[in-house]
Scaffold this motif. Structure first.
Motif, PDB file in Angstrom:
ATOM      1  N   HIS A 135      29.071  30.243  47.183  1.00 53.82           N
ATOM      2  CA  HIS A 135      29.977  29.165  47.604  1.00 53.82           C
ATOM      3  C   HIS A 135      30.057  29.017  49.123  1.00 53.82           C
ATOM      4  N   LEU A 136      30.367  27.804  49.541  1.00 50.95           N
ATOM      5  CA  LEU A 136      30.753  27.585  50.938  1.00 50.95           C
ATOM      6  C   LEU A 136      32.012  28.414  51.182  1.00 50.95           C
ATOM      7  N   PRO A 137      32.300  28.771  52.443  1.00 55.26           N
ATOM      8  CA  PRO A 137      33.515  29.552  52.689  1.00 55.26           C
ATOM      9  C   PRO A 137      34.742  28.914  52.021  1.00 55.26           C
ATOM     10  N   TYR A 138      35.509  29.740  51.327  1.00 51.44           N
ATOM     11  CA  TYR A 138      36.676  29.216  50.601  1.00 51.44           C
ATOM     12  C   TYR A 138      37.902  30.075  50.893  1.00 51.44           C
ATOM     13  N   HIS A 139      39.061  29.508  50.575  1.00 51.42           N
ATOM     14  CA  HIS A 139      40.337  30.208  50.795  1.00 51.42           C
ATOM     15  C   HIS A 139      40.471  31.299  49.740  1.00 51.42           C
ATOM     16  N   ARG A 140      40.572  32.553  50.180  1.00 53.43           N
ATOM     17  CA  ARG A 140      40.753  33.634  49.208  1.00 53.43           C
ATOM     18  C   ARG A 140      42.209  33.788  48.741  1.00 53.43           C
ATOM     19  N   PRO A 141      43.214  33.631  49.623  1.00 56.08           N
ATOM     20  CA  PRO A 141      44.593  33.883  49.172  1.00 56.08           C
ATOM     21  C   PRO A 141      44.998  33.179  47.873  1.00 56.08           C
ATOM     22  N   PRO A 142      44.606  31.920  47.629  1.00 57.25           N
ATOM     23  CA  PRO A 142      45.061  31.290  46.375  1.00 57.25           C
ATOM     24  C   PRO A 142      44.480  31.936  45.116  1.00 57.25           C
ATOM     25  N   LEU A 143      43.460  32.785  45.278  1.00 60.24           N
ATOM     26  CA  LEU A 143      42.837  33.368  44.087  1.00 60.24           C
ATOM     27  C   LEU A 143      43.843  34.178  43.266  1.00 60.24           C
ATOM     28  N   SER A 144      44.790  34.813  43.962  1.00 60.61           N
ATOM     29  CA  SER A 144      45.789  35.602  43.226  1.00 60.61           C
ATOM     30  C   SER A 144      47.126  34.852  43.143  1.00 60.61           C
ATOM     31  N   LYS A 145      47.138  33.616  43.639  1.00 65.80           N
ATOM     32  CA  LYS A 145      48.401  32.849  43.689  1.00 65.80           C
ATOM     33  C   LYS A 145      48.196  31.526  42.951  1.00 65.80           C
ATOM     34  N   ALA A 146      48.193  30.423  43.716  1.00 67.11           N
ATOM     35  CA  ALA A 146      48.199  29.096  43.082  1.00 67.11           C
ATOM     36  C   ALA A 146      46.986  28.847  42.190  1.00 67.11           C
ATOM     37  N   TYR A 147      45.816  29.346  42.574  1.00 66.36           N
ATOM     38  CA  TYR A 147      44.636  29.054  41.738  1.00 66.36           C
ATOM     39  C   TYR A 147      44.698  29.830  40.430  1.00 66.36           C
ATOM     40  N   LEU A 148      45.178  31.058  40.495  1.00 69.04           N
ATOM     41  CA  LEU A 148      45.318  31.851  39.269  1.00 69.04           C
ATOM     42  C   LEU A 148      46.397  31.236  38.375  1.00 69.04           C
ATOM     43  N   ALA A 149      47.416  30.679  39.029  1.00 62.92           N
ATOM     44  CA  ALA A 149      48.508  30.064  38.273  1.00 62.92           C
ATOM     45  C   ALA A 149      48.094  28.701  37.706  1.00 62.92           C
ATOM     46  N   GLY A 150      46.957  28.206  38.156  1.00 68.23           N
ATOM     47  CA  GLY A 150      46.471  26.920  37.645  1.00 68.23           C
ATOM     48  C   GLY A 150      47.133  25.729  38.315  1.00 68.23           C
ATOM     49  N   SER A 151      47.789  25.973  39.458  1.00 69.88           N
ATOM     50  CA  SER A 151      48.498  24.836  40.071  1.00 69.88           C
ATOM     51  C   SER A 151      47.701  24.161  41.184  1.00 69.88           C
ATOM     52  N   VAL A 152      46.524  24.663  41.512  1.00 73.92           N
ATOM     53  CA  VAL A 152      45.660  23.914  42.444  1.00 73.92           C
ATOM     54  C   VAL A 152      44.255  23.841  41.847  1.00 73.92           C
ATOM     55  N   GLU A 153      43.525  22.815  42.266  1.00 77.54           N
ATOM     56  CA  GLU A 153      42.165  22.594  41.753  1.00 77.54           C
ATOM     57  C   GLU A 153      41.168  23.441  42.532  1.00 77.54           C
ATOM     58  N   LYS A 154      40.061  23.721  41.876  1.00 73.53           N
ATOM     59  CA  LYS A 154      38.988  24.480  42.531  1.00 73.53           C
ATOM     60  C   LYS A 154      38.502  23.770  43.796  1.00 73.53           C
ATOM     61  N   SER A 155      38.469  22.426  43.719  1.00 72.55           N
ATOM     62  CA  SER A 155      37.939  21.672  44.866  1.00 72.55           C
ATOM     63  C   SER A 155      38.785  21.878  46.125  1.00 72.55           C
ATOM     64  N   SER A 156      40.055  22.263  45.937  1.00 69.04           N
ATOM     65  CA  SER A 156      40.918  22.440  47.120  1.00 69.04           C
ATOM     66  C   SER A 156      40.681  23.795  47.790  1.00 69.04           C
ATOM     67  N   LEU A 157      39.859  24.647  47.189  1.00 62.87           N
ATOM     68  CA  LEU A 157      39.685  25.991  47.746  1.00 62.87           C
ATOM     69  C   LEU A 157      38.742  26.029  48.952  1.00 62.87           C
ATOM     70  N   SER A 158      37.810  25.077  49.013  1.00 60.71           N
ATOM     71  CA  SER A 158      36.863  25.101  50.146  1.00 60.71           C
ATOM     72  C   SER A 158      37.615  24.982  51.451  1.00 60.71           C
ATOM     73  N   ILE A 159      37.235  25.804  52.421  1.00 61.73           N
ATOM     74  CA  ILE A 159      37.918  25.722  53.716  1.00 61.73           C
ATOM     75  C   ILE A 159      37.516  24.432  54.423  1.00 61.73           C
TER      76      ILE A 159
END
Ligand SMILES: Cc1cc2nc3c(=O)[nH]c(=O)nc-3n(C[C@H](O)[C@H](O)[C@H](O)COP(=O)(O)OP(=O)(O)OC[C@H]3O[C@@H](n4cnc5c(N)ncnc54)[C@H](O)[C@@H]3O)c2cc1C
Length: 418
Positions: free
Chosen positions: A42-66
């Motif tokens: 992957h292109l550099p992405y935000h790691r913090p949401p992996l255990s927070k909003a992304y794991l909770a399903g409240s943000v989309e994968k597309s929003s993770l790219s820095i």
């Protein structure tokens, strides 16, 4: 001699540090090639949401790219994903890649981050082959965890640090039966005061998480291709459907060490993010750097550190010396609680609370010699902003001033110099 336009800068590692460094290097006026090599696809992405909003399903994968691909194209940064660097040949200024290719460099940056500390139990290797056993560091890790999270499933989390607790919060909210196993007497013991640990333990228990402290994991029971239970040193056995381990990080320093760079709990760099080789810089979780504000060396695992140190490294690679001097800060989101921390509390003499934990809006200040060493703020962004200055500038304060919630903390800050 290579001219500026044909000179080659290579960055190993495309995480928070590597991605930022690549863009910053162009912004600092580097005219030559910039190659960003990452083992992850992957292109550099935000790691913090992996255990927070992304794991909770409240943000989309597309929003993770820095940044989008376009931003790298615009900066003329060539990103190569799925590329593992095997060796740095400093004498010939070349890299050896896992696919057998070699790449020449003029300037190199190491931003290899870290990997999860593995659980050291007899059945660990067998457990790692099981589909329901996970560490959490990468987007690929979290995709596997998310795919297995379903209401009613039993989740055992090994480690009551930030990652473990964030996973617990996201999972219990989705109806899983969550147990956190922490070896120390309290959660977050390495990073916060007892009052904060007690507060977080209470919030998790209220949410339905079974927090067990003083529990040493002795082994994992593997049945077929599944981890079926966690075995604890006291003989207890916790049946489980899913295991997530969050027990710390090992810095990826092997490349640097094998190349003969100085390494001691991280790649040793100076305040300009330069390693013991002047043509090699390093930034992020993999470095051990001096902090002039704290008067000692640190190895930090935080996004602000990765970003700020990368900009310093980029400036140095472009021939401009900028020194790195920031107070460490970090955040953690659990439930509706936004925790922001600044400074390092080690060696504090007194803890001062401002506000009532019962209200879920309070701060804790770690005092020593009439100054704030560190602060933890829960749902208090204004306190955090003030605390950053209190720590960075070593402003003298009293416990009474900090505890007086009727007066804004900013009153304690001297006016910035004109
Ligand atoms: C789940 C989770 C939650 C977090 N939450 C927070 C938070 O709330 N706040 C906060 O401040 N920080 C948080 N962190 C920490 C933060 O994400 C890290 O401090 C940050 O990612 C460090 O950036 P880095 O670029 O140094 O390392 P990384 O992001 O680890 O990137 C390093 C990259 O280098 C690659 N690499 C390694 N070796 C090689 C090689 N030989 N060849 C090619 N590529 C290689 C790796 O694959 C990786 O992609 C969290 C981390 C995790 C895992």
């Amino acid at each position: 001699m290579t001219d500026a336009a044909s000179s080659i800068a290579i960055i190993i590692g495309a995480g928070h540090a590597g991605g930022e460094l690549a863009i910053a290097l162009r912004n600092e006026g580097w005219e030559g090639h910039i190659l960003l090599l990452g083992e992850e696809a992957h292109l550099p992405y935000h790691r913090p949401p992996l255990s927070k909003a992304y794991l909770a399903g409240s943000v989309e994968k597309s929003s993770l790219s820095i940044r989008p691909q376009m931003a790298y194209d615009k900066a003329n940064v060539e990103f190569f994903g799925g590329v593992r660097v095997l060796r740095i040949d400093r004498a010939n200024k070349r890299l050896e890649l896992a696919d057998g290719k070699q790449l020449a460099y003029d300037k190199l940056a190491i931003a290899t981050g870290g990997r999860p500390r593995p659980l050291s139990v007899p059945n660990a290797a067998a457990a790692e082959r099981c589909a329901n056993f996970h560490y959490l560091r990468t987007l690929d890790d979290v995709e596997l965890i998310r795919a297995q999270m379903a209401a009613g499933k039993r989740l055992a989390i090994v480690g009551g640090g930030y990652i473990g607790l964030e996973v617990a919060a996201a999972a219990v909210a989705q109806g899983l039966q969550v147990t956190v196993l922490e070896a120390l007497p309290r959660v977050l013991q390495r990073v916060t005061a007892a009052e904060l640990s007690a507060y977080y333990e209470r919030k998790h228990r209220e949410a339905g998480v079974d927090i067990r402290t003083n529990v040493q994991v002795a082994d994992l029971e593997v049945t077929g291709e599944t981890v079926s239970a966690v075995i604890c040193a006291d003989g207890s056995r916790l049946e489980t459907d899913l295991v997530v381990v969050g027990i710390g990080l090992i810095a990826n320093t092997e490349l640097a060490a094998e190349a003969g760079l100085e390494v001691d709990n991280g790649i040793l760099v100076n305040e300009y993010a330069q390693t013991s080789d002047p043509d090699i810089h390093a930034a992020g979780d993999c470095t051990n750097h001096p902090n002039p504000l704290l008067g000692r060396r640190l190895r930090l695992e935080s996004v602000p550190n990765a970003l700020e140190q990368s900009r310093v490294a980029a400036a140095g690679m472009a021939g401009k010396l900028k020194a790195y001097a920031s107070v460490p800060w970090f955040w953690s989101d659990q439930y509706e609680l936004k925790l922001k921390m600044v400074g390092l509390s080690e060696g504090f003499e007194r803890l001062v609370l401002r506000g009532e934990p019962q209200t879920d809006s309070f701060s804790a200040f770690y005092l020593k010699d009439g100054k704030v060493l560190a602060a933890d703020t829960v749902n208090r962004p204004q306190d955090f902003i003030a605390a950053k200055r209190l720590v960075a500038e070593g402003i003298a304060v009293t416990a009474e001033q900090l505890a007086d919630d009727s007066r804004p903390l900013k009153e304690l800050l001297p006016a910035p110099a004109a």
